[in-house]
Design an enzyme around this catalytic site. Structure first.
Site, short mmCIF file in Angstrom:
data_model
loop_
_atom_site.label_atom_id
_atom_site.label_comp_id
_atom_site.label_asym_id
_atom_site.label_seq_id
_atom_site.Cartn_x
_atom_site.Cartn_y
_atom_site.Cartn_z
N THR A 113 -5.06 16.55 52.80
CA THR A 113 -3.64 16.87 53.02
C THR A 113 -2.73 15.82 52.39
O THR A 113 -1.67 16.15 51.86
CB THR A 113 -3.37 16.99 54.54
OG1 THR A 113 -4.25 17.98 55.06
CG2 THR A 113 -1.93 17.37 54.84
N ASP A 135 -12.69 12.20 61.56
CA ASP A 135 -13.55 11.36 60.71
C ASP A 135 -13.05 9.92 60.60
O ASP A 135 -13.81 9.03 60.19
CB ASP A 135 -13.66 11.96 59.30
CG ASP A 135 -14.19 13.37 59.29
OD1 ASP A 135 -14.79 13.79 60.31
OD2 ASP A 135 -14.01 14.07 58.28
N GLY A 178 -18.33 13.68 60.46
CA GLY A 178 -17.73 12.52 59.79
C GLY A 178 -17.61 12.70 58.29
O GLY A 178 -17.07 11.85 57.60
O1 F6P Z 1 -13.05 16.56 58.36
C1 F6P Z 1 -13.32 16.95 59.65
C2 F6P Z 1 -14.62 17.65 59.73
O2 F6P Z 1 -14.79 17.99 61.08
C3 F6P Z 1 -15.84 16.92 59.17
O3 F6P Z 1 -16.33 15.94 60.04
C4 F6P Z 1 -16.79 18.05 58.92
O4 F6P Z 1 -17.69 17.72 57.88
C5 F6P Z 1 -15.88 19.16 58.49
O5 F6P Z 1 -14.60 18.87 59.01
C6 F6P Z 1 -16.29 20.54 58.96
O6 F6P Z 1 -15.43 21.45 58.37
P1 F6P Z 1 -15.21 22.97 58.79
O7 F6P Z 1 -14.21 22.99 59.89
O8 F6P Z 1 -14.67 23.58 57.55
O9 F6P Z 1 -16.52 23.51 59.23
#
Ligand code: F6P
Length: 366
Positions: A113, A135, A178
Site C-alpha cells: 500500500t 507481519d 509473516g
Molecule cells: O501480509 C499479511 C499476510 O497475512 C501474510 O502474513 C500472509 O503471507 C498473507 O498476508 C496472506 O495473504 P492472503 O490474505 O491473500 O491469503
C-alpha cells in the site's frame, strides 16, 4: 477552507484497522471540522467510486471490531484486473478523487500500500498513509498495528500446542504468518517458549534442527515445538533460490507468490516429515493461517491505531501530505513516502530478540 478526506484500507485485513479508521475519522471531523468519506475494498472501490458514509455515527462502536468496515482488496491502481485483463486504472482513480472533491486520501495498509500510495502521489494526489500489517515488516516505523494482536494469537496457539506435544511426546511444527519477514514467528516463538524458531532471515539446516530436538530428548524432554515462519527456508533452498535469482539478474531473493499458501504449507509438511525421520519422534503440523488476522484487536493495537490515526488527521489539518505516520517510541512521526515505499523491514540476524532467544537455548537451526 474545509478539507474533504477520503479513506480506504488495502492489502490483507488486520486487527486494529477499524480503530484506525475511527481515529482518523473522529479527529478529522470533530477536532478539525473536515468531511470524510470511505471507499470500499481498497483501491478497487476508489476506481469504481464505491463509497461509504462515515459521518453521523458510522464511526461509533467500531473500535473493538476486527477486520475493516470498509472491506479491502489487494488490487493495485496501476495493475488491476478489469474485464479479464490487467489494466492501469490510475487515471480513473485520479478522476474519482477529484469527482469526490477530495483534498487528501488516507490509505491504511502494509508495504504494498505504501508503494501504491506513492504512485498515486506521483500522479498528483495528496496522500497520507498509516502502517498496518500483522507481519510488522513496514520500514521506518517501530511497529505496525495488527502485529500485537497476531502475536497474542500465535503465542496462545503455541501455549496450547505445548501441552499436547508434551503428552504425546511429539514434535509439533507450527507455521506462523509473516510473508518474507520473521517477526511474528520470532516474537511468538520467544513468548511461547518454542524450542526451535525458523525464520526467513536465518536459513536453517534440518540436521541442526533435528540435533537440537534429539538433545532435548536426551535430557528427558522427548517433545519439541518448532515455530516456523511461513517464509523460512533451508540453507539448500536458500542457495537454490539465489541461483535462480542470479540467473534472472535480480539481486533480491524473491519467493513465493505462486499460490504462496501452498508453497509455504508444502515446505512446512516436508520439514515435519524430515524431522520425524531424523529424530524418531512423531511429528504433527499446525498451520495457524488466517486465524492470526481475525477477531478483536488487542489493547495495544487499539491504542497504536488510535494514536497514529489521530496524528494523521493532525498532519492533514496542517496540509502536510505525502507522508506515512510512523510510530517512533511514544511519538507519531511523519516519514516521507519515498523513503518507506519499496523497503521491507526484516529481522536483522543479530537483533536483540534473536540474541535473547539464543540466550534461552532456542535453536534457529543454523
Ligand atoms: O501480509 C499479511 C499476510 O497475512 C501474510 O502474513 C500472509 O503471507 C498473507 O498476508 C496472506 O495473504 P492472503 O490474505 O491473500 O491469503
Amino acid at each position: 477552507m474545509t478539507q474533504n478526506i477520503g479513506i480506504l484500507t488495502s492489502g490483507g485485513d488486520t486487527p486494529g484497522l477499524n480503530a484506525a479508521i475511527r481515529g482518523v475519522g473522529k479527529a478529522c471531523v470533530s477536532r478539525h471540522g473536515m468531511h470524510i468519506v470511505g471507499f470500499r475494498d481498497g483501491f478497487r472501490g476508489l476506481m469504481e467510486n464505491r463509497t461509504m458514509v462515515l459521518e453521523g455515527g458510522a464511526l461509533s462502536g467500531i473500535l473493538t471490531l476486527g477486520g475493516t468496515i470498509l472491506g479491502t482488496s489487494r488490487d493495485k491502481p496501476h495493475k488491476m484486473p478489469v474485464h479479464g485483463k490487467m489494466q492501469d486504472m490510475t487515471e480513473t482513480i485520479v478522476a474519482n478523487y477529484h469527482a469526490n472533491g477530495l483534498d487528501c486520501l488516507v490509505c491504511l495498509g502494509g508495504g504494498g500500500t505504501q508503494k501504491n500510495a506513492l504512485r498515486l502521489m506521483q500522479a498528483g494526489l495528496n496522500v497520507v498513509t498509516l502502517p498496518k500489517t500483522i507481519d510488522n515488516d513496514v520500514a521506518l516505523t517501530d511497529t505496525t498495528f495488527g502485529f500485537d494482536t497476531a502475536l497474542g494469537i500465535a503465542t496462545d496457539a503455541i501455549d496450547r500446542l505445548h501441552s499436547t506435544a508434551h503428552s504425546h511426546h511429539r514434535i509439533i511444527v507450527v507455521e506462523i504468518m509473516g510473508h518474507r519477514a520473521g517477526w511474528l514467528a520470532l516474537g511468538a516463538g520467544i513468548a511461547g517458549g518454542a524450542d526451535v524458531i525458523l525464520i526467513p532471515e536465518i536459513p536453517y539446516d534440518v540436521e541442526v534442527v533435528a540435533d537440537a530436538i534429539k538433545a532435548r530428548k536426551r535430557k528427558g524432554k522427548p517433545f519439541s515445538i518448532v515455530a516456523v515462519a511461513e517464509g523460512a527456508v533451508s540453507r539448500q533452498e536458500f542457495a537454490e533460490m539465489q541461483l535462480v535469482a542470479a540467473k534472472k539478474k535480480d539481486k533480491k531473493v524473491k519467493e513465493p507468490p505462486a499460490e504462496a499458501e501452498l508453497v509455504y504449507a508444502e515446505r512446512t509438511l516436508r520439514l515435519a516429515h524430515q524431522l520425524e525421520k531424523l529424530t524418531g519422534l512423531e511429528a504433527r503440523v499446525t498451520i495457524l493461517g488466517h486465524l492470526q488476522r481475525g477477531g478483536t484487536p488487542s489493547a495495544a493495537d487499539r491504542l497504536l491505531a488510535t494514536r497514529l490515526g489521530t496524528a494523521a488527521a493532525d498532519l492533514i489539518e496542517q496540509r502536510q501530505y505525502g507522508f506515512m505516520v510512523a510510530a517512533r517510541g511514544e511519538l507519531s512521526v511523519p516519514v516521507p513516502l519515498e523513503d518507506v515505499a519499496g523497503q521491507v523491514k526484516i529481522v536483522p540476524p543479530e537483533h536483540p530478540w534473536v540474541l535473547s532467544a539464543r540466550g534461552v537455548e532456542t535453536s534457529f537451526g543454523d
